[in-house]
Design a protein around this motif. Structure first.
Motif, mmCIF file in Angstrom:
data_model
loop_
_atom_site.group_PDB
_atom_site.id
_atom_site.type_symbol
_atom_site.label_atom_id
_atom_site.label_comp_id
_atom_site.label_asym_id
_atom_site.label_seq_id
_atom_site.Cartn_x
_atom_site.Cartn_y
_atom_site.Cartn_z
ATOM 1 N N PRO A 183 -13.376 -12.922 -0.821
ATOM 2 C CA PRO A 183 -13.157 -11.492 -0.609
ATOM 3 C C PRO A 183 -14.439 -10.671 -0.495
ATOM 4 O O PRO A 183 -14.560 -9.828 0.378
ATOM 5 C CB PRO A 183 -12.358 -11.100 -1.838
ATOM 6 C CG PRO A 183 -11.627 -12.339 -2.212
ATOM 7 C CD PRO A 183 -12.532 -13.482 -1.850
ATOM 8 N N ALA A 213 -15.997 -11.172 2.744
ATOM 9 C CA ALA A 213 -15.245 -10.527 3.824
ATOM 10 C C ALA A 213 -15.593 -9.048 3.911
ATOM 11 O O ALA A 213 -15.781 -8.496 4.996
ATOM 12 C CB ALA A 213 -13.746 -10.699 3.593
ATOM 13 N N SER A 265 -17.422 -7.251 7.009
ATOM 14 C CA SER A 265 -16.856 -6.153 7.795
ATOM 15 C C SER A 265 -17.809 -4.971 7.788
ATOM 16 O O SER A 265 -17.901 -4.230 8.765
ATOM 17 C CB SER A 265 -15.483 -5.770 7.269
ATOM 18 O OG SER A 265 -15.591 -4.937 6.155
ATOM 19 N N GLU A 266 -18.556 -4.814 6.697
ATOM 20 C CA GLU A 266 -19.560 -3.751 6.681
ATOM 21 C C GLU A 266 -20.696 -4.070 7.647
ATOM 22 O O GLU A 266 -21.158 -3.205 8.397
ATOM 23 C CB GLU A 266 -20.101 -3.560 5.263
ATOM 24 C CG GLU A 266 -19.233 -2.602 4.455
ATOM 25 C CD GLU A 266 -19.504 -2.714 2.968
ATOM 26 O OE1 GLU A 266 -18.688 -2.185 2.220
ATOM 27 O OE2 GLU A 266 -20.520 -3.330 2.593
ATOM 28 N N GLN A 311 -20.422 -5.801 10.183
ATOM 29 C CA GLN A 311 -19.911 -5.658 11.543
ATOM 30 C C GLN A 311 -19.966 -4.202 11.990
ATOM 31 O O GLN A 311 -20.335 -3.897 13.116
ATOM 32 C CB GLN A 311 -18.481 -6.159 11.606
ATOM 33 C CG GLN A 311 -17.971 -6.245 13.021
ATOM 34 C CD GLN A 311 -16.523 -5.840 13.109
ATOM 35 O OE1 GLN A 311 -15.806 -5.822 12.115
ATOM 36 N NE2 GLN A 311 -16.092 -5.496 14.299
ATOM 37 N N SER A 312 -19.565 -3.291 11.059
ATOM 38 C CA SER A 312 -19.554 -1.877 11.460
ATOM 39 C C SER A 312 -20.988 -1.397 11.708
ATOM 40 O O SER A 312 -21.239 -0.608 12.607
ATOM 41 C CB SER A 312 -18.879 -1.031 10.395
ATOM 42 O OG SER A 312 -19.728 -0.876 9.290
ATOM 43 N N ALA A 364 -21.874 -2.675 15.046
ATOM 44 C CA ALA A 364 -21.222 -1.935 16.125
ATOM 45 C C ALA A 364 -21.949 -0.615 16.379
ATOM 46 O O ALA A 364 -22.035 -0.147 17.504
ATOM 47 C CB ALA A 364 -19.765 -1.679 15.765
ATOM 48 N N GLU A 365 -22.479 -0.021 15.278
ATOM 49 C CA GLU A 365 -23.183 1.242 15.437
ATOM 50 C C GLU A 365 -24.470 1.055 16.247
ATOM 51 O O GLU A 365 -24.819 1.874 17.082
ATOM 52 C CB GLU A 365 -23.540 1.814 14.064
ATOM 53 C CG GLU A 365 -22.436 2.674 13.460
ATOM 54 C CD GLU A 365 -22.591 2.813 11.968
ATOM 55 O OE1 GLU A 365 -21.577 3.048 11.316
ATOM 56 O OE2 GLU A 365 -23.737 2.664 11.481
ATOM 57 N N HIS A 383 -16.199 -14.745 11.534
ATOM 58 C CA HIS A 383 -14.775 -14.692 11.189
ATOM 59 C C HIS A 383 -14.194 -13.317 11.510
ATOM 60 O O HIS A 383 -13.196 -13.189 12.183
ATOM 61 C CB HIS A 383 -14.632 -14.974 9.702
ATOM 62 C CG HIS A 383 -13.221 -14.867 9.220
ATOM 63 N ND1 HIS A 383 -12.449 -15.955 8.946
ATOM 64 C CD2 HIS A 383 -12.451 -13.794 8.993
ATOM 65 C CE1 HIS A 383 -11.264 -15.558 8.572
ATOM 66 N NE2 HIS A 383 -11.243 -14.247 8.575
ATOM 67 N N ASP A 384 -14.868 -12.301 10.996
ATOM 68 C CA ASP A 384 -14.314 -10.959 11.157
ATOM 69 C C ASP A 384 -14.373 -10.479 12.598
ATOM 70 O O ASP A 384 -13.492 -9.781 13.060
ATOM 71 C CB ASP A 384 -15.073 -9.975 10.256
ATOM 72 C CG ASP A 384 -14.477 -10.002 8.861
ATOM 73 O OD1 ASP A 384 -15.232 -9.985 7.911
ATOM 74 O OD2 ASP A 384 -13.248 -10.061 8.756
ATOM 75 N N GLY A 442 -11.334 -9.010 14.947
ATOM 76 C CA GLY A 442 -11.364 -7.708 15.611
ATOM 77 C C GLY A 442 -11.201 -7.836 17.111
ATOM 78 O O GLY A 442 -10.699 -6.923 17.753
#
Lengths: 113, 250
Positions: free
Chosen positions: B200, B203, B207-208, B210-211, B214-215, B231-232, B236
């Motif tokens: 967890p 994960a 995801s953080e 990833q964000s 993305a920025e 994975h994440d 998405g």
């Protein structure tokens, strides 16, 4: 005991068991979303089993009212869990350490840019 | 389409019959007097509280409805037992996932009804409906590994396909079937690439990451892909792939 009594007894006891497990889950589980599951799902099945167990013992004439109760439970419980779940998610009622994957947070973050 | 022919009529006959049946079930008496009062109440309700004019007769195909009911009941029992077993064994360390599942229909009331059907079974419910994107975000409990997440995904797709088949009209059922196959194919292909199991914490970190990725631009994000990140990112990507397919399909 007749066959009908046995069927009724099994349905009533197993229904009650599911309700107890739902209540126990409410106490034990860590966050709103998992508690919501415990509160709505085993309890729905428990109620349906109890209604069925009761209906077996009743005249068909009275049993139709129970069918209606079951029907409304089945229609309303998912709506409730969706609305509460959505509100809980947005207001931080989620213990994120329990989530293995959260594809919604990824999407929400991507949408905020 | 036959069900659009009732456009604009405020008092649909099927709705009146349904309300009269509910009224008679509530009273538990089946005689003419109750039916007459039921009719009065039904008409009063429909005139005072008008529903949207788009109506839909759920009993058009009773056989399919019966199949759906049996399917849902079987699923209700199976997943209730699984949920209970999982909760009893692992109540201290609950593990769940929120997964994005493509919606198989384009009709509002079918999406809503199918979401209700999926949410009825223990262990899963539709948390959020992304209507323009055609994605459900489904909360599934008892998910510990990537395989569990794929299984939950497949379960939701299967359940949804049956629901659309039961509620939808003749064109929607085959469309939903092909979309379901397509969605599963997309998911399974990514499953080969991500057999890992992120814990967890990982994960969340992924995801953080990833964000952040993305920025700061897509290229850098892809370059920064670690094992967990992979994975994440795949998760998405799925809905997006599916959207493209859907656009092509139209």
């Amino acid at each position: 005991m007749s066959v009908r009594d046995w069927i009724s007894a099994v349905l009533l006891v197993s229904g009650a068991l599911f309700c107890v497990i739902g209540a126990w889950g409410m106490v034990r589980l860590p966050d709103t979303l998992s508690r919501l599951q415990a509160a709505t799902k085993p309890q729905t099945l428990g109620l349906l089993l109890i209604l069925a167990g009761t209906a077996v013992r009743l005249e068909p004439h009275f049993a139709v009212g129970l069918v209606l109760a079951g029907l409304f439970q089945v229609i309303t419980a998912p709506v409730l869990s969706q609305l509460f779940g959505r509100a809980a998610y947005r207001t931080g009622g989620v213990d994120r350490s329990t989530l293995v994957v959260d594809e919604l947070s990824q999407r929400l973050r991507a949408g905020r840019e | 389409m036959s069900r659009r022919s009732t456009h604009g009529t405020r008092v649909a006959p099927s709705l009146v019959i349904w309300l009269v049946v509910v009224w008679m079930l509530l009273w538990g008496t089946f005689d003419v007097a109750t039916a007459v009062y039921g009719l009065v109440v039904a008409l009063l309700v429909l005139v005072l509280f008008p529903l949207p004019s788009h109506r839909w007769n759920i009993f058009r195909r009773p056989w399919r409805l019966v199949v759906l009911t049996v399917y849902v009941l079987a699923d209700l029992f199976g997943s209730a037992l699984r949920f209970v077993a999982d909760t009893v064994r692992n109540s201290a360390k609950v593990s769940a996932a929120i997964i994005a599942v493509p919606v198989l229909s384009d009709v509002d009331h079918i999406i809503a009804s199918a979401a209700n059907v999926v949410s009825l079974a223990p262990g899963k419910f539709v948390l959020q409906i992304d209507r323009p994107g055609g994605i459900w975000y489904v909360y599934a409990s008892g998910v510990r590994t990537a395989e569990d997440a794929h299984k939950a995904y497949d379960d939701v797709i299967d359940m949804q396909r049956v629901a659309v088949w039961a509620f939808g009209d003749e064109t929607e059922a085959p469309a939903a079937r092909s979309r379901a196959q397509e969605a599963k194919r997309q998911r399974d292909r990514s499953a080969v690439r991500k057999p890992q199991r992120p814990s967890p914490i990982e994960a969340v970190a992924a995801s953080e990451a990833q964000s952040r990725g993305a920025e700061s631009g897509d290229a850098e994000f892809h370059g920064a892909a670690t094992r967990e990140n992979d994975h994440d990112r795949d998760g998405g990507d799925d809905p997006g792939d599916f959207d493209e397919n859907r656009r092509e399909g139209r």
